[in-house]
Design an enzyme around this catalytic site. Structure first.
Site, mmCIF file in Angstrom:
data_model
loop_
_atom_site.group_PDB
_atom_site.id
_atom_site.type_symbol
_atom_site.label_atom_id
_atom_site.label_comp_id
_atom_site.label_asym_id
_atom_site.label_seq_id
_atom_site.Cartn_x
_atom_site.Cartn_y
_atom_site.Cartn_z
ATOM 1 N N GLU A 179 -16.879 25.565 -106.455
ATOM 2 C CA GLU A 179 -16.256 24.908 -105.303
ATOM 3 C C GLU A 179 -16.327 23.393 -105.406
ATOM 4 O O GLU A 179 -15.729 22.690 -104.601
ATOM 5 C CB GLU A 179 -16.939 25.344 -104.003
ATOM 6 C CG GLU A 179 -16.542 26.719 -103.506
ATOM 7 C CD GLU A 179 -15.074 26.789 -103.144
ATOM 8 O OE1 GLU A 179 -14.611 25.943 -102.373
ATOM 9 O OE2 GLU A 179 -14.388 27.696 -103.639
ATOM 10 N N GLU A 195 -21.501 21.176 -105.082
ATOM 11 C CA GLU A 195 -20.794 22.397 -104.674
ATOM 12 C C GLU A 195 -19.703 22.047 -103.659
ATOM 13 O O GLU A 195 -19.037 22.924 -103.128
ATOM 14 C CB GLU A 195 -21.772 23.401 -104.078
ATOM 15 C CG GLU A 195 -22.892 23.764 -105.039
ATOM 16 C CD GLU A 195 -23.851 24.761 -104.447
ATOM 17 O OE1 GLU A 195 -23.546 25.951 -104.475
ATOM 18 O OE2 GLU A 195 -24.902 24.334 -103.936
ATOM 19 N N ARG A 197 -17.084 18.348 -102.329
ATOM 20 C CA ARG A 197 -16.057 17.460 -102.890
ATOM 21 C C ARG A 197 -16.498 15.986 -102.904
ATOM 22 O O ARG A 197 -16.916 15.458 -101.873
ATOM 23 C CB ARG A 197 -14.768 17.600 -102.065
ATOM 24 C CG ARG A 197 -14.244 19.027 -102.026
ATOM 25 C CD ARG A 197 -12.948 19.130 -101.262
ATOM 26 N NE ARG A 197 -13.046 18.764 -99.869
ATOM 27 C CZ ARG A 197 -13.482 19.569 -98.895
ATOM 28 N NH1 ARG A 197 -13.870 20.791 -99.182
ATOM 29 N NH2 ARG A 197 -13.518 19.157 -97.654
ATOM 30 N N SER A 215 -18.007 17.856 -97.699
ATOM 31 C CA SER A 215 -17.035 16.795 -97.942
ATOM 32 C C SER A 215 -17.695 15.429 -97.771
ATOM 33 O O SER A 215 -18.478 15.229 -96.844
ATOM 34 C CB SER A 215 -15.896 16.965 -96.924
ATOM 35 O OG SER A 215 -15.280 15.749 -96.632
ATOM 36 N N ALA A 238 -24.025 22.984 -96.536
ATOM 37 C CA ALA A 238 -22.781 23.715 -96.767
ATOM 38 C C ALA A 238 -21.800 23.465 -95.617
ATOM 39 O O ALA A 238 -22.184 23.472 -94.438
ATOM 40 C CB ALA A 238 -23.082 25.207 -96.877
ATOM 41 N N ALA A 254 -26.055 22.030 -92.233
ATOM 42 C CA ALA A 254 -24.888 22.808 -92.644
ATOM 43 C C ALA A 254 -23.857 22.838 -91.504
ATOM 44 O O ALA A 254 -24.205 23.016 -90.337
ATOM 45 C CB ALA A 254 -25.315 24.231 -93.000
ATOM 46 N N ARG A 287 -28.494 16.526 -87.145
ATOM 47 C CA ARG A 287 -28.396 17.917 -86.718
ATOM 48 C C ARG A 287 -27.644 17.969 -85.399
ATOM 49 O O ARG A 287 -27.863 17.125 -84.528
ATOM 50 C CB ARG A 287 -29.828 18.430 -86.522
ATOM 51 C CG ARG A 287 -29.992 19.898 -86.529
ATOM 52 C CD ARG A 287 -31.456 20.266 -86.315
ATOM 53 N NE ARG A 287 -31.853 20.055 -84.928
ATOM 54 C CZ ARG A 287 -33.053 20.334 -84.431
ATOM 55 N NH1 ARG A 287 -34.004 20.806 -85.214
ATOM 56 N NH2 ARG A 287 -33.308 20.132 -83.164
ATOM 57 N N ARG A 288 -26.739 18.959 -85.247
ATOM 58 C CA ARG A 288 -26.096 19.135 -83.943
ATOM 59 C C ARG A 288 -26.959 20.065 -83.108
ATOM 60 O O ARG A 288 -27.220 21.206 -83.512
ATOM 61 C CB ARG A 288 -24.694 19.730 -84.076
ATOM 62 C CG ARG A 288 -23.975 19.780 -82.721
ATOM 63 C CD ARG A 288 -22.583 20.356 -82.814
ATOM 64 N NE ARG A 288 -21.664 19.563 -83.616
ATOM 65 C CZ ARG A 288 -21.060 18.442 -83.210
ATOM 66 N NH1 ARG A 288 -21.272 17.985 -81.976
ATOM 67 N NH2 ARG A 288 -20.252 17.779 -84.008
HETATM 68 C C1 LIG Z 1 -30.713 21.403 -90.374
HETATM 69 C C2 LIG Z 1 -31.651 22.165 -91.317
HETATM 70 C C3 LIG Z 1 -32.017 21.256 -92.501
HETATM 71 C C4 LIG Z 1 -32.879 22.541 -90.540
HETATM 72 O O1 LIG Z 1 -33.735 23.307 -91.369
HETATM 73 P P1 LIG Z 1 -35.313 23.210 -91.243
HETATM 74 O O2 LIG Z 1 -35.846 24.176 -92.249
HETATM 75 O O3 LIG Z 1 -35.745 21.794 -91.340
HETATM 76 O O4 LIG Z 1 -35.640 23.646 -89.773
HETATM 77 P P2 LIG Z 1 -35.794 25.103 -89.188
HETATM 78 O O5 LIG Z 1 -37.100 25.657 -89.649
HETATM 79 O O6 LIG Z 1 -34.573 25.891 -89.438
HETATM 80 O O7 LIG Z 1 -35.865 24.796 -87.653
HETATM 81 C C5 LIG Z 1 -36.946 24.045 -87.063
HETATM 82 C C6 LIG Z 1 -36.808 24.181 -85.566
HETATM 83 O O8 LIG Z 1 -35.601 23.533 -85.154
HETATM 84 C C7 LIG Z 1 -34.731 24.484 -84.513
HETATM 85 N N1 LIG Z 1 -33.373 24.183 -84.875
HETATM 86 C C8 LIG Z 1 -32.843 24.227 -86.117
HETATM 87 N N2 LIG Z 1 -31.574 23.847 -86.083
HETATM 88 C C9 LIG Z 1 -31.299 23.558 -84.791
HETATM 89 C C10 LIG Z 1 -30.162 23.100 -84.102
HETATM 90 N N3 LIG Z 1 -29.016 22.853 -84.749
HETATM 91 N N4 LIG Z 1 -30.221 22.879 -82.775
HETATM 92 C C11 LIG Z 1 -31.360 23.124 -82.128
HETATM 93 N N5 LIG Z 1 -32.472 23.547 -82.715
HETATM 94 C C12 LIG Z 1 -32.452 23.774 -84.026
HETATM 95 C C13 LIG Z 1 -35.189 25.822 -85.023
HETATM 96 O O9 LIG Z 1 -34.839 26.851 -84.133
HETATM 97 C C14 LIG Z 1 -36.682 25.614 -85.115
HETATM 98 O O10 LIG Z 1 -37.211 25.689 -83.806
HETATM 99 P P3 LIG Z 1 -38.702 26.216 -83.476
HETATM 100 O O11 LIG Z 1 -39.603 25.121 -84.037
HETATM 101 O O12 LIG Z 1 -38.721 26.317 -82.037
HETATM 102 O O13 LIG Z 1 -38.858 27.491 -84.216
HETATM 103 C C15 LIG Z 1 -30.983 23.451 -91.847
HETATM 104 O O14 LIG Z 1 -30.555 24.259 -90.772
HETATM 105 C C16 LIG Z 1 -29.759 23.167 -92.692
HETATM 106 O O15 LIG Z 1 -28.617 23.025 -92.213
HETATM 107 N N6 LIG Z 1 -29.951 23.096 -94.033
HETATM 108 C C17 LIG Z 1 -28.848 22.903 -94.980
HETATM 109 C C18 LIG Z 1 -28.927 23.941 -96.091
HETATM 110 C C19 LIG Z 1 -27.646 23.953 -96.936
HETATM 111 O O16 LIG Z 1 -26.559 23.974 -96.427
HETATM 112 N N7 LIG Z 1 -27.803 23.904 -98.244
HETATM 113 C C20 LIG Z 1 -26.668 23.886 -99.169
HETATM 114 C C21 LIG Z 1 -26.660 25.118 -99.909
HETATM 115 S S1 LIG Z 1 -25.063 25.328 -100.674
HETATM 116 C C22 LIG Z 1 -24.795 26.960 -100.508
HETATM 117 O O17 LIG Z 1 -25.625 27.693 -100.080
HETATM 118 C C23 LIG Z 1 -23.436 27.444 -100.902
HETATM 119 C C24 LIG Z 1 -22.830 28.132 -99.718
HETATM 120 C C25 LIG Z 1 -21.330 28.169 -99.826
HETATM 121 O O18 LIG Z 1 -20.797 27.990 -100.913
HETATM 122 O O19 LIG Z 1 -20.690 28.361 -98.786
#
Ligand SMILES: CC(C)(COP(=O)(O)OP(=O)(O)OC[C@H]1O[C@@H](n2cnc3c(N)ncnc32)[C@H](O)[C@@H]1OP(=O)(O)O)[C@@H](O)C(=O)NCCC(=O)NCCSC(=O)CCC(=O)O
Length: 302
Positions: A179, A195, A197, A215, A238, A254, A287-288
């Site tokens: 991708e 992965e 653009r 993006s 992602a 994400a 983060r939203r």
């Molecule tokens: C934003 C983060 C970084 C957060 O992750 P963390 O591990 O730091 O936190 P967590 O342990 O999930 O969450 C900690 C606390 O915050 C809360 N919390 C988490 N996100 C929240 C949100 N948006 N709004 C409100 N609260 C939220 C949780 O419930 C938890 O609460 P409590 O403390 O109350 O429990 C993650 O969600 C994220 O988006 N990571 C990106 C991963 C990614 O996309 N990688 C790329 C891979 S590429 C791939 O996979 C390819 C896929 C494809 O091709 O489509």
């Protein structure tokens, strides 16, 4: 090489030229920085390139060696000059934004790209029946070719060659997954995973991960003063996106697209700012808030 020489580059190339004399592309196996050596006879090509010269009547072209010298501080002058500058990027001799690319698009013809090489797009309709009979495929009409048809960058993995254009700057250790997409004058300064653009002009630091479908907003104009740099060890999740430069060790959740104008809440200070004001600030998590919908920014440690 003097500092003055570093503003110049040259190379022996093999140009594809139509029967009517139009240059479609130029391949430079070993482009170099500096001026053409004084003892070099411009009219005698190295044997390896001279041996490659031939006519290809199926495409209505001939392949012809030529030597090109470019003043990298001046706008692009010709098609062969444009191709030399793209090669300099992909050979890692000049970094993105390290040369004047004004006029690049004007000097790149929109060619028909076949598995034999480029041909004049205006001739494709008349030549198509013969090409089909010969099993030749036309896979694109475009201004830029695939990087891998011109060089294989060292220590780099590219899962789908059609997604990386000549002029991409890919450092050793870069992995471009299916991708992933990398335009010219964009790329990576160290090992990284792409992965998503990278548009024209976007540069990411070492150990940064652009998640699946993510993006980074760019700009078409190669002479735009705007720079979007993503720092080291950062992650754009992602299907997320950013429209401004991120600092080192930043994460974008994400699915969250943050433009420069997105109003975000810096949680520790309880103040709202435009996200673009945080460009280059390290150790941030965007983060939203899934309950309120507000985009929040947290400090993070590594
Ligand atoms: C934003 C983060 C970084 C957060 O992750 P963390 O591990 O730091 O936190 P967590 O342990 O999930 O969450 C900690 C606390 O915050 C809360 N919390 C988490 N996100 C929240 C949100 N948006 N709004 C409100 N609260 C939220 C949780 O419930 C938890 O609460 P409590 O403390 O109350 O429990 C993650 O969600 C994220 O988006 N990571 C990106 C991963 C990614 O996309 N990688 C790329 C891979 S590429 C791939 O996979 C390819 C896929 C494809 O091709 O489509």
């Amino acid at each position: 090489m003097s500092a003055q020489d570093s503003l110049w580059a040259w190379g022996d190339g093999l140009a594809t030229i139509t029967d009517s004399g139009k240059i479609l592309d130029c391949w430079f196996p070993e482009p170099k920085l500096g001026r053409v050596p004084a003892d070099r006879d411009w009219y005698v090509a190295p044997k390896a390139l001279a041996d490659e010269a031939h006519e290809d009547p199926r495409r209505g072209v001939r392949l012809h060696p030529l030597v090109v010298e470019s003043d990298l501080s001046a706008p692009v002058q010709s098609t062969q000059d444009a191709y030399l500058r793209l090669h300099l990027l992909s050979h890692l001799l000049v970094k993105p934004h390290g040369q004047n690319l004004t006029g690049l698009w004007d000097h790149l013809p929109a060619n028909a790209w076949t598995d034999l090489g480029p041909m004049d797009a205006e001739e494709i309709s008349t030549r198509l029946p013969a090409l089909r009979r010969g099993g030749v495929q036309v896979y694109a009409i475009d201004k830029l070719p695939r990087l891998l048809d011109y060089l294989v960058p060292k220590g780099v993995r590219i899962a789908d060659g059609g997604r990386v254009r000549l002029g991409a700057y890919l450092s050793p250790g870069t992995i471009v997954m299916h991708e992933g997409f990398v335009n010219c004058n964009a790329g990576t300064l160290g090992p990284s995973i792409i992965e998503g653009r990278l548009s024209q002009g976007i540069v990411i630091g070492a150990h940064t991960d652009i998640g699946g479908g993510a993006s980074v907003m760019g700009m078409v104009a190669t002479d735009s003063p705007q720079r979007v740099l993503i720092g080291e060890r950062s992650l754009i999740g992602a299907n997320a996106g950013v429209g401004f430069g991120l600092g080192d060790d930043c994460v974008v959740e994400a699915g969250l697209y943050v433009t420069a104008g997105t109003k975000v809440t810096v949680v520790a200070e309880q103040r709202n700012v435009k996200a673009g004001e945080l460009a280059g600030v390290p150790n941030l998590l965007f983060r939203r808030n899934s309950l309120t919908g507000a985009v929040e920014v947290f400090s993070r440690n590594g």
